[in-house]
Scaffold this active site. Sequence first.
Site, PDB file in Angstrom:
ATOM      1  N   TYR A 113       0.602  31.950   4.994  1.00  0.00           N
ATOM      2  CA  TYR A 113       1.871  31.497   4.199  1.00  0.00           C
ATOM      3  C   TYR A 113       1.314  30.642   2.916  1.00  0.00           C
ATOM      4  CZ  TYR A 113       1.588  26.898   5.636  1.00  0.00           C
ATOM      5  OH  TYR A 113       1.113  25.298   6.086  1.00  0.00           O
ATOM      6  N   THR A 141      -0.027  23.947  -2.348  1.00  0.00           N
ATOM      7  CA  THR A 141       0.614  24.540  -1.050  1.00  0.00           C
ATOM      8  C   THR A 141      -0.354  23.867   0.086  1.00  0.00           C
ATOM      9  OG1 THR A 141      -0.721  26.541  -1.241  1.00  0.00           O
ATOM     10  CG2 THR A 141       1.479  26.615  -1.747  1.00  0.00           C
ATOM     11  N   ASP A 142      -0.089  22.688   0.312  1.00  0.00           N
ATOM     12  CA  ASP A 142      -0.708  21.898   1.693  1.00  0.00           C
ATOM     13  C   ASP A 142      -2.225  21.712   1.024  1.00  0.00           C
ATOM     14  OD1 ASP A 142       1.428  22.008   3.164  1.00  0.00           O
ATOM     15  OD2 ASP A 142       0.676  23.791   4.236  1.00  0.00           O
ATOM     16  N   SER A 143      -2.226  21.506  -0.211  1.00  0.00           N
ATOM     17  CA  SER A 143      -3.826  21.511  -0.920  1.00  0.00           C
ATOM     18  C   SER A 143      -3.934  20.571  -1.556  1.00  0.00           C
ATOM     19  CB  SER A 143      -4.147  22.926  -1.726  1.00  0.00           C
ATOM     20  OG  SER A 143      -3.088  22.975  -2.645  1.00  0.00           O
TER      21      SER A 143
END
Length: 159
Positions: A113, A141-143
């Site tokens: 995802y 994105t979650d990074s």
Amino acid sequence: MDHAEVTVGSEALAARIRRWGKALGFDAIGITGTALGEAPSRLACWLADGCHGAMDYMARNAGIRAHPERLVPGTVSVVSARMNYWPSAHDAEGILGDPQRAYVSRYALGRDYHKVLRARLRQLAARIEAEGGATRTRVFTDSAPVMEVELARRAGLGW
């Protein structure tokens, strides 16, 4: 909730960003400023109580996490995107309903995802930069050390 605070330059641009996000397959787009209210102090207490366990990166980046404008200097607005990510699979409901079988991570059955969302977010960012004048974007994105849940909440996307 601050989701009424749209600081991307104009309500017209915010409306276009929401339309572009829908066209890219996002279920919702929300926009908010960088102020996080009480969330940074709650994070500080959570860290002080040791709730982060072995996740040392949480404490190491707490100052940036609590202030998104420090991560990307000059940031005045954050665009958050929501997308239902339920990849298709053979008889998923039947398998999930069978007590003898299970999925460990349902989302893991499809493409990662992070990659799906990042590709779409990059397209949205390119469109914002192309039509937003002097607007600069950066996609996460979650990074990155940002408080995604609080930003999404403030942008009106739930939580």
